[in-house]
Design a protein around this motif. Structure first.
Motif, PDB file in Angstrom:
ATOM      1  N   GLN A   1      -6.466  -3.162   6.066  1.00  0.00           N
ATOM      2  CA  GLN A   1      -6.573  -2.402   4.815  1.00  0.00           C
ATOM      3  C   GLN A   1      -8.022  -2.350   4.344  1.00  0.00           C
ATOM      4  OE1 GLN A   1      -3.925  -0.896   3.113  1.00  0.00           O
ATOM      5  NE2 GLN A   1      -2.956  -1.321   5.072  1.00  0.00           N
TER       6      GLN A   1
ATOM      7  N   ARG B   1      -8.755  -1.611   1.117  1.00  0.00           N
ATOM      8  CA  ARG B   1      -8.805  -2.061  -0.267  1.00  0.00           C
ATOM      9  C   ARG B   1      -8.717  -3.591  -0.340  1.00  0.00           C
ATOM     10  NH1 ARG B   1      -3.049  -0.151  -2.784  1.00  0.00           N
ATOM     11  NH2 ARG B   1      -2.302  -2.259  -2.943  1.00  0.00           N
TER      12      ARG B   1
ATOM     13  N   LEU C   1       0.241  -6.638   2.888  1.00  0.00           N
ATOM     14  CA  LEU C   1      -0.863  -5.725   3.211  1.00  0.00           C
ATOM     15  C   LEU C   1      -1.500  -6.166   4.529  1.00  0.00           C
ATOM     16  CD1 LEU C   1      -2.630  -5.242  -0.238  1.00  0.00           C
ATOM     17  CD2 LEU C   1      -1.396  -3.520   1.071  1.00  0.00           C
TER      18      LEU C   1
ATOM     19  N   THR D   1       3.116   2.072   2.297  1.00  0.00           N
ATOM     20  CA  THR D   1       3.634   2.358   3.634  1.00  0.00           C
ATOM     21  C   THR D   1       5.111   1.991   3.691  1.00  0.00           C
ATOM     22  OG1 THR D   1       1.487   1.864   4.639  1.00  0.00           O
ATOM     23  CG2 THR D   1       3.402   1.798   6.099  1.00  0.00           C
TER      24      THR D   1
ATOM     25  N   ALA E   1      -7.496  -7.284  -1.093  1.00  0.00           N
ATOM     26  CA  ALA E   1      -6.146  -7.829  -1.107  1.00  0.00           C
ATOM     27  C   ALA E   1      -6.197  -9.331  -1.342  1.00  0.00           C
ATOM     28  CB  ALA E   1      -5.455  -7.541   0.221  1.00  0.00           C
TER      29      ALA E   1
ATOM     30  N   ASP F   1       0.819  -1.221   0.000  1.00  0.00           N
ATOM     31  CA  ASP F   1       0.000   0.000   0.000  1.00  0.00           C
ATOM     32  C   ASP F   1       0.850   1.266   0.000  1.00  0.00           C
ATOM     33  OD1 ASP F   1       1.023   0.026   2.561  1.00  0.00           O
ATOM     34  OD2 ASP F   1      -0.924   0.091   3.567  1.00  0.00           O
TER      35      ASP F   1
END
Length: 188
Positions: free
Chosen positions: A80, A82, A76, A23, A84, A21
């Motif tokens: 999260q 989103r 991830l 990060t 994955a 992501d």
């Protein structure tokens, strides 16, 4: 589809790397350590794959692909928003089925088995121990404050090491070439 145009990015030169992501984490972070151990396990399976018969090599290729799924899952955190790629129960069940199927043809063990035998079996045992180390790194990640992960990653790695053990026995002439441990053999 992944596309890698540049291999040298210099993004990690300062001791940090990126998760899926974006990060940034220090390369010493438990999540990065776990990802590295899974990558090493995949490489160890690749070495074993080069030393086994074609049918077994095909199975090892599937395991290598699944280990990329494990890496995608680990890159991830669970929190999260989103979508994955996550390790699934179907992947774990397939491993369990393969362990059962392959173990049926093997004689029951009456001793612990020393890593070795044929070249392919020795490399499979080595891959098994590397997978166990990856599993320990994922446990360490799971215990780290604030970290979240898909519990099936741990289950998958545990079953994978079982499968690699059984495959090593198969590679040793269906277990006939296993090297048995002889407790105290040398006066110990």
């Amino acid at each position: 589809m992944v596309r890698l145009d540049r291999i040298v990015t210099r993004g990690g030169d300062g001791g940090e790397t990126s998760l899926g992501d974006g990060t940034r984490l220090p390369k010493s972070a438990p999540r990065i350590a776990a990802l590295g151990e899974v990558d090493e396990a995949n490489a160890a399976i690749g070495v074993a794959r080069a030393h086994v018969p074609p049918g077994m090599a095909e199975l090892l290729g599937r395991l290598q692909n699944d280990l990329f799924d494990v890496g995608a899952d680990l890159c991830l955190p669970l929190n999260q928003e989103r979508p994955a790629l996550r390790v699934s129960a179907v992947q774990v069940e397939w491993l369990e089925g393969e362990v059962g199927r392959l173990n049926e043809s093997l004689a029951p063990l009456t001793s612990f088995v020393l890593p070795g035998g044929t070249k392919g079996a020795a490399f499979l045992h080595l891959a098994r121990t590397v997978v166990r180390r990856a599993e320990r790194a994922v446990v360490h990640l799971a215990e780290a404050p604030g970290e979240t992960l898909n519990r099936l990653v741990l289950v998958y790695l545990n079953r994978l090491s079982d499968l690699l053990f059984v495959l090593a026995r198969v590679a040793n002439a269906e277990g006939a070439g296993d090297v048995a441990w002889e407790p105290g053999r040398d006066g110990g």
